[in-house]
Structures are given as C-alpha cells and as structure tokens.
Design a protein around this motif. Structure first.
Motif, PDB file in Angstrom:
ATOM      1  N   ALA A   1       0.793  -1.164  -0.038  1.00 36.32           N
ATOM      2  CA  ALA A   1       0.190  -0.003  -0.121  1.00 36.32           C
ATOM      3  C   ALA A   1       0.823   1.204  -0.212  1.00 36.32           C
ATOM      4  CB  ALA A   1      -0.908  -0.076   1.389  1.00 36.32           C
ATOM      5  N   PHE A   2       2.090   1.216  -0.212  1.00 36.79           N
ATOM      6  CA  PHE A   2       3.163   2.337  -0.224  1.00 36.79           C
ATOM      7  C   PHE A   2       2.782   3.298  -1.103  1.00 36.79           C
ATOM      8  CE2 PHE A   2       7.461   3.988  -0.941  1.00 36.79           C
ATOM      9  CZ  PHE A   2       7.446   4.979   0.048  1.00 36.79           C
TER      10      PHE A   2
ATOM     11  N   ASN B   1      11.297   4.253   6.381  1.00 39.30           N
ATOM     12  CA  ASN B   1      11.178   2.986   6.206  1.00 39.30           C
ATOM     13  C   ASN B   1      11.541   2.383   7.630  1.00 39.30           C
ATOM     14  OD1 ASN B   1      13.849   2.805   5.992  1.00 39.30           O
ATOM     15  ND2 ASN B   1      13.874   1.355   4.513  1.00 39.30           N
ATOM     16  N   ASP B   2      11.191   1.089   7.682  1.00 42.76           N
ATOM     17  CA  ASP B   2      11.478   0.274   9.085  1.00 42.76           C
ATOM     18  C   ASP B   2      12.891   0.333   9.455  1.00 42.76           C
ATOM     19  OD1 ASP B   2      12.092  -1.260   6.851  1.00 42.76           O
ATOM     20  OD2 ASP B   2      10.645  -2.974   7.571  1.00 42.76           O
TER      21      ASP B   2
ATOM     22  N   TRP C   1       6.334   1.527   6.380  1.00 46.14           N
ATOM     23  CA  TRP C   1       6.886   2.865   6.259  1.00 46.14           C
ATOM     24  C   TRP C   1       5.965   3.663   7.300  1.00 46.14           C
ATOM     25  CZ3 TRP C   1      10.244   4.564   2.762  1.00 46.14           C
ATOM     26  CH2 TRP C   1      10.898   3.580   1.739  1.00 46.14           C
ATOM     27  N   ASN C   2       6.669   4.772   7.769  1.00 44.14           N
ATOM     28  CA  ASN C   2       6.373   5.410   8.819  1.00 44.14           C
ATOM     29  C   ASN C   2       6.224   7.056   8.679  1.00 44.14           C
ATOM     30  OD1 ASN C   2       6.513   3.217  11.215  1.00 44.14           O
ATOM     31  ND2 ASN C   2       7.979   3.025   9.751  1.00 44.14           N
ATOM     32  N   ALA C   3       4.967   7.563   8.427  1.00 44.43           N
ATOM     33  CA  ALA C   3       5.046   8.889   7.992  1.00 44.43           C
ATOM     34  C   ALA C   3       4.833   9.950   9.270  1.00 44.43           C
ATOM     35  CB  ALA C   3       3.883   9.303   7.007  1.00 44.43           C
ATOM     36  N   SER C   4       5.142  11.210   8.929  1.00 41.45           N
ATOM     37  CA  SER C   4       5.035  12.228  10.177  1.00 41.45           C
ATOM     38  C   SER C   4       5.011  13.640   9.387  1.00 41.45           C
ATOM     39  CB  SER C   4       6.184  12.330  11.211  1.00 41.45           C
ATOM     40  OG  SER C   4       7.469  12.348  10.503  1.00 41.45           O
ATOM     41  N   GLY C   5       4.331  14.508   9.955  1.00 40.46           N
ATOM     42  CA  GLY C   5       4.069  15.727   9.336  1.00 40.46           C
ATOM     43  C   GLY C   5       3.317  16.570  10.556  1.00 40.46           C
TER      44      GLY C   5
ATOM     45  N   SER D   1      18.372   2.007   4.512  1.00 43.82           N
ATOM     46  CA  SER D   1      17.935   2.962   5.509  1.00 43.82           C
ATOM     47  C   SER D   1      17.259   4.119   4.612  1.00 43.82           C
ATOM     48  CB  SER D   1      18.840   3.294   6.401  1.00 43.82           C
ATOM     49  OG  SER D   1      18.455   4.321   7.290  1.00 43.82           O
ATOM     50  N   ILE D   2      15.958   4.310   4.170  1.00 40.79           N
ATOM     51  CA  ILE D   2      15.481   5.366   3.451  1.00 40.79           C
ATOM     52  C   ILE D   2      14.225   6.114   4.129  1.00 40.79           C
ATOM     53  CG2 ILE D   2      14.225   5.487   1.166  1.00 40.79           C
ATOM     54  CD1 ILE D   2      14.859   2.434   0.692  1.00 40.79           C
ATOM     55  N   SER D   3      14.495   7.337   3.610  1.00 43.73           N
ATOM     56  CA  SER D   3      13.451   8.335   3.933  1.00 43.73           C
ATOM     57  C   SER D   3      12.909   9.016   2.784  1.00 43.73           C
ATOM     58  CB  SER D   3      13.549   9.243   5.115  1.00 43.73           C
ATOM     59  OG  SER D   3      14.730  10.318   4.533  1.00 43.73           O
ATOM     60  N   VAL D   4      11.689   9.240   2.714  1.00 46.11           N
ATOM     61  CA  VAL D   4      11.078   9.894   1.575  1.00 46.11           C
ATOM     62  C   VAL D   4      10.418  11.038   2.063  1.00 46.11           C
ATOM     63  CG1 VAL D   4       9.275   9.690  -0.212  1.00 46.11           C
ATOM     64  CG2 VAL D   4      10.728   7.735   0.153  1.00 46.11           C
TER      65      VAL D   4
END
Length: 476
Positions: free
Chosen positions: A243-244, A268-269, A307-311, A444-447
């Motif tokens: 579902a990403f 990501n995790d 995946w872990n979103a924040s805003g 190790s990724i951040s989008v």
C-alpha cells in the motif's frame, strides 16, 4: 617560482591580513579537516579563518593572485556529503565560522539576517531569549550546523518553511576576484525591500551561488514562520508494504490542496530502527546485512510500520481540526494506524504507556525517544538526537559528543529526487532496497515530500570505516 614558493608567498600575505593564529598549518588540524565519513585522499595545505567581510575579500584576492584554490565551508558538519574535505587536492580551506553575527531580526515581517557562522543552535537560542513569536526551520542534523551552509546546499527541514533555499533572499557574495555583489533588491543601497523581495529587478542571481563555486555567501536574509495559534503533529504507520504507493498518493494530494503545508517525512522500518539503536549484532550472530526477515521481528516488537509518515498541522484551531478530519478521510482506506500528537499528549503517553497502547494501538515505550525530537523539529527546535544514527554499524556506543569524522563512522548519503507519484517513489525505493541488500548494507530510506510535486528519497549508507574493505564496498 615553484608551487611551494607560491604557497609561502600566499601564506605570508594571509598572515598579514588574518593574523598568524588564524592561518593554521599544524598537521593535526589539517588531518582532521582532511577526514570525512568515507575514504578521502585530498590534502589541505592550510586552513584560513577570516573574521569579517574584508578578510574574506583579502583571502580571495591573495588566493587569486597566487593561483591557490580555496574551498569555503561554514561549520564543516556536512557529514555524509563530504564533511569539510575539498573535492580537489591542494585547496586551502576557508572556514567561515568566525563570521557568526545575527545582523537583523524583524518580528513584524518575519525575517532574520545572518552570517555563515551562525548555527541552528545559535539562532534558536537568540529567538528564545527575545521571546520571539517566530519559528526557524531546522534540519535533523547537528544543532551546530550552519544556516547559510545548509541553505546553499539546498537542504530541507520540517515546517512549512522546510525548503530552505526557497525562503532566503538578499545574498551578499564575494566573487573570486574579491569583489562583493548583492543579489535581489540588496543591490540598491538602503533599499527597504531587500530582505523581503526575493527577485529584485532583472535576472535572479541567487541560484548561481547554490551548490556552486562561483562565489562565497557572507550574508543572507532568512524568512521565519510566525508561530501558529495551533500546532499538532501526525504519525502514520503503514502496515502493508503493497500500500506504499497509495500512501504517497494520499499525502501528495493533501499537499497539492495545501491541507498539509509542511514537509512530510516517510521513513522505512530500517530508518526508524537506526534512529532507536545500533546494529543488533547479537541477534544476527555478527552477520550483516540485517535481513528483511529479522526486520519483521523488530517491526512487531516496536509496533512500527513498513513505512512511517510524520508531518505537522499548523494554523488556527479550526484549520487544524479540519486538517485532521481531511487527513483521517484521506487515509481511511490505507492499511495502517494514524495518531495525532501534541506535546501534552506525548508527555501523557510517556507516563501511561500501557493504557495509551490499549487506547490507541501505539506502543510508544521505545519510539517515544524518537518522537519527541521529531515533534520539536516540526516546531523549529534543533536536535542532536539523530546524529548517533551515524554509529549504526559501530561496535561501541555513540559518545556524548558525537563526531562521525573523528570516530571513523562510515556514512554516505544518496538523495535522488523523483516525481511525487506512488509508482515513481515505489520504483526508486525498490531499486535502493535491492541494491543495498545485495551489496551487504541496510536500505535505510526516508522519503520527503519537500513540495507538493517532488519527493526526495534520502538513502543512508551506514558502515564502520575501521573494518578493512568497507570503504571500497560502500563506494561500489
């Protein structure tokens, strides 16, 4: 004349301008400046530490006259992108840390004018001392990083002012000849619109000096954000990797409609785990990389998502309430958990972990140590909490005063920019994940949705430089 004679002639003139103590030649200082978080071979003949505009001009004129290349840095904490090391051999290092004045603050129009030695920590303390109603935007790097240095590298942060280069103007630039130019309306002496009008008249020159070697920025105006009536953060954990793309589409749509106005970070995790602890050597029996099967155990244990979103949500009480409603609606069909957090709520969660978990489905017993500084970053509060993640593959714990160069941490950043569409972002992260695991490193990724249309996929390649061959493997 030989190259050595030319260098000695330049050193004599630099000493005359700066004072002998600010023309640094000792082997220890030069060796530290020649060290980065990956293998380097460049040699630095001298380190120059000017204190004002005239001395910067002198340094450039002397370098130009004697054919000595200069490499300017602000604080030199650009870890993972080269640290302080020049890209070519034989460059004298021009350290601008002594130019550290905050020259102007305007509460009504929301801007500050600074020199390149001004750090995130310094500006934040300055605003706090004056009980300013303005917020700066901070990166997740060291609090002692330069504001101008990050803006000129086109770095980004967390608030609606997260695209740093998009929120600056009125640059004072020293050219290689030693001449000074002012950009935008600052080219007109005494012009009142210099700190507020980005473009001035005619061609806009600011971009020429970002990520370039056309000149040295010695002053800049940075626009600051008025503190909102209401601020609340959101966190979302994605519970299905498939579902990403849907998560990207939902958040991008809210950015386009300006319901979400800040940079949205999606880690990501592996990225989250690296922010919480060092490599689990015991669980892997000393083997690398950390395989996805074991990563699945950490996801369950820490209740984190693929995946872990924040805003952040910013505005009046009514605007934030409506933003929460629309965010809930946008994510209702995306498998995962959504949590809204204020500072007060986070404090309660820390005190009543079990009841909070039963009520919300979030176990914050470990991740709260990551959530608190992230919440601060969304309010423009610098933090050093994320710096120890550079020690991910080290066998010993990160020290109280982390310095990845000194401690031989291996760190390389890779930051491709992709269109903010689910298919593009998923394909980019798939390429990274496959390549990193095959190469023996954790993906190790951040989008980050920096704008409504572009996503920066920042990849962290972490390793231990003290292990023979790791530099070469990381490069490959």
């Amino acid at each position: 004349m030989t190259e050595r004679e030319v260098t000695e002639a330049a050193l004599t003139e630099w000493r005359r301008s700066l004072g002998s103590e600010f023309v640094i030649l000792d082997a220890v200082s030069r060796g530290q400046a020649e060290t980065a978080t990956f293998s380097t071979h460049q040699r630095i003949p001298a380190i120059l530490r000017p204190a004002n505009l005239k001395q910067v001009q002198d340094c450039l004129r002397i370098a130009n006259a004697h054919g000595v290349p200069l490499y300017p840095i602000s604080s030199g904490k650009n870890w993972g992108y080269g640290s302080r090391v020049p890209p070519a051999d034989g460059c004298a290092l021009l350290e601008l840390g002594r130019l550290d004045r905050i020259l102007d603050l305007n509460e009504q129009l929301g801007y500050v004018t600074v020199e390149p030695g001004v750090t995130q920590r310094q500006l934040h303390a300055f605003l706090q001392q004056r009980q300013s109603r303005l917020w700066m935007d901070a990166t997740g790097s060291s609090p002692d990083c330069s504001l101008i240095g990050n803006a000129m590298e086109r770095g980004f942060g967390h608030t609606p002012y997260g695209d740093h280069f998009a929120h600056v103007c009125g640059l004072q630039v020293v050219l290689p000849s030693g001449e000074v130019i002012e950009t935008g309306f600052a080219q007109f002496p005494g012009c009142k619109t210099a700190p507020v009008g980005r473009w001035g008249l005619g061609p806009s020159l600011d971009g020429l000096f970002s990520q370039s070697n056309f000149g040295i920025v010695t002053r800049m105006t940075i626009h600051l954000m008025p503190a909102p009536e209401r601020f609340e953060a959101f966190f979302f954990r994605l519970e299905s990797a498939d579902a990403f793309p849907a998560l990207i589409e939902a958040l991008r749509d809210l950015r386009l409609k300006e319901i979400l106005r800040s940079s949205i970070h999606i880690a990501n995790d592996y990225k989250v785990l690296g922010g919480l602890q060092q490599y689990p050597w015991e669980k892997t029996s000393g083997k690398t990389p950390l395989r996805p099967e074991l990563m699945a155990e950490f996801r369950r244990e820490l209740t984190i998502g693929f995946w872990n979103a924040s805003g952040g949500l910013y505005g009046t009480q009514a605007i934030v309430a409506e933003g929460k409603r629309l965010l809930k609606r946008a994510l209702r069909d995306v498998p995962g958990k959504l949590l809204f957090v204020s500072e007060k709520k986070l404090d309660i969660a820390g005190k009543f972990v079990k009841p909070f978990q039963m009520l919300t489905g979030w176990n914050l017993s470990r991740t709260i140590e990551l959530a608190k500084p992230v919440l601060g970053l969304m309010r423009g509060v610098p933090t050093g909490q994320q710096l120890p993640s550079a020690y991910w593959r080290k066998r010993s714990p990160a020290p109280i005063d982390p310095n990845p160069d000194r401690d031989k941490c291996g760190l390389l950043w890779y930051a491709p920019l992709v269109p903010a569409e689910g298919t593009h972002v998923q394909r980019a992260t798939e390429i990274v994940t496959q390549t990193m695991l095959e190469g023996g490193f954790e993906p190790s990724i951040s989008v980050t949705l920096i704008t409504a249309r572009a996503a920066s996929c920042v990849v962290s390649l972490n390793y231990d430089r003290e292990i023979p061959g790791e530099d070469e493997r990381a490069r490959a």
